[in-house]
Design a protein around this motif. Structure first.
Motif, PDB file in Angstrom:
ATOM      1  N   LEU A  37     -14.703 -11.837  -8.731  1.00 14.95           N
ATOM      2  CA  LEU A  37     -13.831 -12.519  -9.695  1.00 14.95           C
ATOM      3  C   LEU A  37     -12.367 -12.175  -9.474  1.00 14.95           C
ATOM      4  N   GLY A  38     -12.119 -11.089  -8.803  1.00 21.21           N
ATOM      5  CA  GLY A  38     -10.734 -10.688  -8.521  1.00 21.21           C
ATOM      6  C   GLY A  38     -10.157 -11.311  -7.278  1.00 21.21           C
ATOM      7  N   LEU A  39     -10.924 -12.219  -6.612  1.00 21.65           N
ATOM      8  CA  LEU A  39     -10.391 -12.849  -5.402  1.00 21.65           C
ATOM      9  C   LEU A  39      -9.158 -13.705  -5.688  1.00 21.65           C
ATOM     10  N   GLY A  40      -9.111 -14.292  -6.896  1.00 24.71           N
ATOM     11  CA  GLY A  40      -7.923 -15.098  -7.229  1.00 24.71           C
ATOM     12  C   GLY A  40      -6.679 -14.237  -7.277  1.00 24.71           C
ATOM     13  N   ALA A  41      -6.800 -13.050  -7.883  1.00 23.76           N
ATOM     14  CA  ALA A  41      -5.655 -12.141  -7.924  1.00 23.76           C
ATOM     15  C   ALA A  41      -5.296 -11.676  -6.525  1.00 23.76           C
ATOM     16  N   PHE A  42      -6.305 -11.400  -5.707  1.00 25.21           N
ATOM     17  CA  PHE A  42      -6.029 -10.972  -4.328  1.00 25.21           C
ATOM     18  C   PHE A  42      -5.340 -12.088  -3.544  1.00 25.21           C
ATOM     19  N   SER A  43      -5.765 -13.352  -3.794  1.00 32.28           N
ATOM     20  CA  SER A  43      -5.137 -14.488  -3.117  1.00 32.28           C
ATOM     21  C   SER A  43      -3.674 -14.611  -3.514  1.00 32.28           C
ATOM     22  N   ASN A  44      -3.374 -14.384  -4.778  1.00 34.15           N
ATOM     23  CA  ASN A  44      -1.975 -14.424  -5.211  1.00 34.15           C
ATOM     24  C   ASN A  44      -1.147 -13.372  -4.494  1.00 34.15           C
ATOM     25  N   LEU A  45      -1.711 -12.176  -4.324  1.00 36.20           N
ATOM     26  CA  LEU A  45      -0.997 -11.132  -3.598  1.00 36.20           C
ATOM     27  C   LEU A  45      -0.800 -11.522  -2.140  1.00 36.20           C
ATOM     28  N   TRP A  46      -1.874 -12.063  -1.547  1.00 41.07           N
ATOM     29  CA  TRP A  46      -1.815 -12.398  -0.123  1.00 41.07           C
ATOM     30  C   TRP A  46      -0.801 -13.507   0.153  1.00 41.07           C
ATOM     31  N   GLN A  47      -0.700 -14.459  -0.747  1.00 43.97           N
ATOM     32  CA  GLN A  47       0.216 -15.581  -0.555  1.00 43.97           C
ATOM     33  C   GLN A  47       1.613 -15.298  -1.086  1.00 43.97           C
ATOM     34  N   GLY A  48       1.831 -14.105  -1.620  1.00 47.08           N
ATOM     35  CA  GLY A  48       3.154 -13.724  -2.097  1.00 47.08           C
ATOM     36  C   GLY A  48       3.558 -14.401  -3.383  1.00 47.08           C
ATOM     37  N   GLU A  49       2.578 -14.826  -4.174  1.00 46.77           N
ATOM     38  CA  GLU A  49       2.886 -15.509  -5.434  1.00 46.77           C
ATOM     39  C   GLU A  49       3.015 -14.538  -6.594  1.00 46.77           C
ATOM     40  N   THR A  50       2.858 -13.239  -6.332  1.00 45.84           N
ATOM     41  CA  THR A  50       2.896 -12.245  -7.392  1.00 45.84           C
ATOM     42  C   THR A  50       4.170 -11.411  -7.260  1.00 45.84           C
ATOM     43  N   PRO A  51       4.976 -11.318  -8.316  1.00 44.88           N
ATOM     44  CA  PRO A  51       6.156 -10.450  -8.249  1.00 44.88           C
ATOM     45  C   PRO A  51       5.732  -8.984  -8.159  1.00 44.88           C
ATOM     46  N   ASN A  52       6.580  -8.227  -7.505  1.00 43.12           N
ATOM     47  CA  ASN A  52       6.248  -6.805  -7.297  1.00 43.12           C
ATOM     48  C   ASN A  52       4.840  -6.657  -6.720  1.00 43.12           C
ATOM     49  N   PRO A  53       4.591  -7.202  -5.530  1.00 40.62           N
ATOM     50  CA  PRO A  53       3.232  -7.216  -4.966  1.00 40.62           C
ATOM     51  C   PRO A  53       2.649  -5.819  -4.775  1.00 40.62           C
ATOM     52  N   TRP A  54       3.496  -4.811  -4.490  1.00 35.81           N
ATOM     53  CA  TRP A  54       2.958  -3.455  -4.296  1.00 35.81           C
ATOM     54  C   TRP A  54       2.402  -2.903  -5.611  1.00 35.81           C
ATOM     55  N   VAL A  55       3.063  -3.245  -6.706  1.00 32.69           N
ATOM     56  CA  VAL A  55       2.528  -2.819  -8.007  1.00 32.69           C
ATOM     57  C   VAL A  55       1.190  -3.508  -8.268  1.00 32.69           C
ATOM     58  N   GLY A  56       1.144  -4.840  -7.965  1.00 34.66           N
ATOM     59  CA  GLY A  56      -0.103  -5.569  -8.155  1.00 34.66           C
ATOM     60  C   GLY A  56      -1.219  -5.049  -7.264  1.00 34.66           C
ATOM     61  N   ALA A  57      -0.876  -4.737  -5.998  1.00 33.49           N
ATOM     62  CA  ALA A  57      -1.900  -4.225  -5.071  1.00 33.49           C
ATOM     63  C   ALA A  57      -2.416  -2.874  -5.543  1.00 33.49           C
ATOM     64  N   LEU A  58      -1.506  -2.014  -5.994  1.00 32.26           N
ATOM     65  CA  LEU A  58      -1.936  -0.709  -6.497  1.00 32.26           C
ATOM     66  C   LEU A  58      -2.800  -0.879  -7.743  1.00 32.26           C
ATOM     67  N   GLY A  59      -2.431  -1.816  -8.626  1.00 31.24           N
ATOM     68  CA  GLY A  59      -3.236  -2.069  -9.819  1.00 31.24           C
ATOM     69  C   GLY A  59      -4.613  -2.603  -9.464  1.00 31.24           C
ATOM     70  N   LEU A  60      -4.673  -3.512  -8.476  1.00 27.68           N
ATOM     71  CA  LEU A  60      -5.957  -4.070  -8.048  1.00 27.68           C
ATOM     72  C   LEU A  60      -6.854  -2.985  -7.462  1.00 27.68           C
ATOM     73  N   LEU A  61      -6.282  -2.126  -6.620  1.00 23.31           N
ATOM     74  CA  LEU A  61      -7.058  -1.038  -6.029  1.00 23.31           C
ATOM     75  C   LEU A  61      -7.551  -0.070  -7.104  1.00 23.31           C
ATOM     76  N   THR A  62      -6.662   0.244  -8.050  1.00 28.03           N
ATOM     77  CA  THR A  62      -7.053   1.162  -9.136  1.00 28.03           C
ATOM     78  C   THR A  62      -8.168   0.570  -9.986  1.00 28.03           C
ATOM     79  N   PHE A  63      -8.015  -0.737 -10.299  1.00 27.82           N
ATOM     80  CA  PHE A  63      -9.029  -1.388 -11.130  1.00 27.82           C
ATOM     81  C   PHE A  63     -10.387  -1.377 -10.426  1.00 27.82           C
ATOM     82  N   ASN A  64     -10.433  -1.758  -9.151  1.00 27.49           N
ATOM     83  CA  ASN A  64     -11.693  -1.797  -8.411  1.00 27.49           C
ATOM     84  C   ASN A  64     -12.330  -0.411  -8.317  1.00 27.49           C
ATOM     85  N   SER A  65     -11.507   0.603  -8.125  1.00 27.41           N
ATOM     86  CA  SER A  65     -12.040   1.965  -8.032  1.00 27.41           C
ATOM     87  C   SER A  65     -12.634   2.411  -9.362  1.00 27.41           C
TER      88      SER A  65
END
Length: 394
Positions: A37-65
């Motif tokens: 279900l988090g693939l949509g958020a990952f796609s936003n990060l991959w396509q650069g549609e998310t501001p502060n992508p490093w914050v989003g990537a860290l949040g995604l990694l933390t959430f999955n863990s």
């Protein structure tokens, strides 16, 4: 024995492995694919549609863990109920709200994942209150953001359902496992009770029979030099006792043997007489009910066995009476031979009798008599339900 084989299930197919398969979800790995279900958020990060992508990537990694850790802890009751699990769930909630409020859109789908994790950890009223509150909050965030592809209420509904269904499935799974364990424990208990019944029946049967054989053998030896006919009569009795013992042992093995007070009292006279003991029997009141009569038959048999083996008595009195819905059998003798019981309930036979009668709502007393000798008193309800005091406690 065939009875034991049926109860334990042995002898039918291969023995099951030590680790039983969990019914329902086979384990926490079944819940990991929901992270897709988090693939949509990952796609936003991959396509650069998310501001502060490093914050989003860290949040995604933390959430999955956190999700993986919480889900795995949810399948271990001890770890699930620990404080650490609740802290991890709280941290997961903080990350979920931060990402959903900060990014919206596809990141709102982390609410159903958080609800699923809650379903693996929470139980009881905390589960209902937690899922309802989380569903309401998810809907409010979706309304406030207003940038999700579906209606806000669908986020709340999905959040509520995902946690509720997960908790229901896991609870059902745990209940089935507990029922399986209970069934196995009941089977083991039934086997132990059957073994106990069999050992006590053999003790009561063989102890009494061998005592009679010894007494009559001694009588035959004493009579042989003087009265060969009387000695032959004693030997004939020994043969009869042996045949009767074989029949009783077969009945004990099949589990159908029940004693009879009248039968045991009829046998008591000749057995005690052969040991030089006078038997006196007093009866009053109506005859006992069949189950009560059977249990009192065991008491009479044990009393005769103890008198013959230990007492050195010259007189043994059996008194049977009833009052206020209770039946009481008292056996007293005037012996004080060496090796006989000295405490209230001593010896394997008396302990077995005490437990047998207690299971039927009765009691057993024994000990030195007021005027010397020894007494054994058994009291039972006038009506003992079928099977009481037999298979349940031996």
């Amino acid at each position: 024995m065939s009875r034991t084989t049926r109860l334990t299930g042995r002898g039918k197919g291969p023995r099951p492995s030590g680790r039983e398969r969990r019914p329902g979800p086979p384990g926490p790995y079944a819940l990991l694919p929901w992270l897709l279900l988090g693939l949509g958020a990952f796609s936003n990060l991959w396509q650069g549609e998310t501001p502060n992508p490093w914050v989003g990537a860290l949040g995604l990694l933390t959430f999955n863990s956190l999700y993986t850790s919480v889900v795995f802890r949810g399948f271990d009751r001890r770890r699930r109920e620990s404080t650490t699990s609740y802290w991890l769930l709280a941290a997961m909630g903080a990350v979920t709200f931060s990402l959903a409020i900060g990014y919206g859109g596809s990141w709102l789908l982390f609410f159903p994942l958080l609800s699923l994790a809650c379903g693996t950890i929470l139980r009881g009223r905390w589960l209902g209150a937690g899922l309802f509150s989380l569903a309401v909050c998810a809907s409010l965030v979706a309304v406030w953001r207003g940038d999700h592809a579906s209606e806000p209420w669908t986020i709340g509904y999905g959040t509520l359902i995902s946690g509720g269904v997960t908790a229901a499935i896991l609870t059902l799974s745990e209940t089935v496992m507990e029922l399986r364990a209970t069934r196995q424990e009941l089977a083991r208990s039934a086997v132990e009770q059957e073994r106990l019944r069999f050992s006590r029946d053999l003790h009561d049967l063989l102890g009494h029979t061998l005592s009679v054989v010894v007494v009559k053998s001694e009588a035959a030896r004493r009579l042989a030099p003087h009265d060969i006919d009387a000695a032959i009569a004693q030997v004939t009795d020994i043969e009869s006792v042996g045949r009767q013992a074989l029949t009783e042992i077969r009945e004990a093995v099949t589990g159908y043997r029940e004693g009879s007070l009248a039968t045991e009292l009829d046998r008591a006279g000749p057995v005690l007489a052969a040991a030089g003991i006078e038997a006196v029997i007093h009866r009053s009141g109506p005859p006992p009910a069949p189950q009560t009569d059977a249990l009192l038959g065991w008491v009479a048999r044990e009393a005769v066995t103890n008198a013959v083996r230990h007492s050195g008595a010259t007189r043994c009195v059996f008194t049977l009476g009833s009052a206020r819905g209770r039946v009481r059998l008292t056996v007293t003798d005037d012996g004080a031979g060496p090796g006989r019981p000295t405490g209230p309930v001593d010896g394997t036979g008396l302990k077995g009798l005490a437990e047998r009668l207690a299971a039927a709502g009765g009691s057993l007393e024994s000990g030195p008599g007021a005027d010397g000798g020894f007494f054994l008193a058994a009291e039972l309800p006038a009506e003992v339900r079928e099977g009481s005091g037999r298979r349940g406690c031996g």
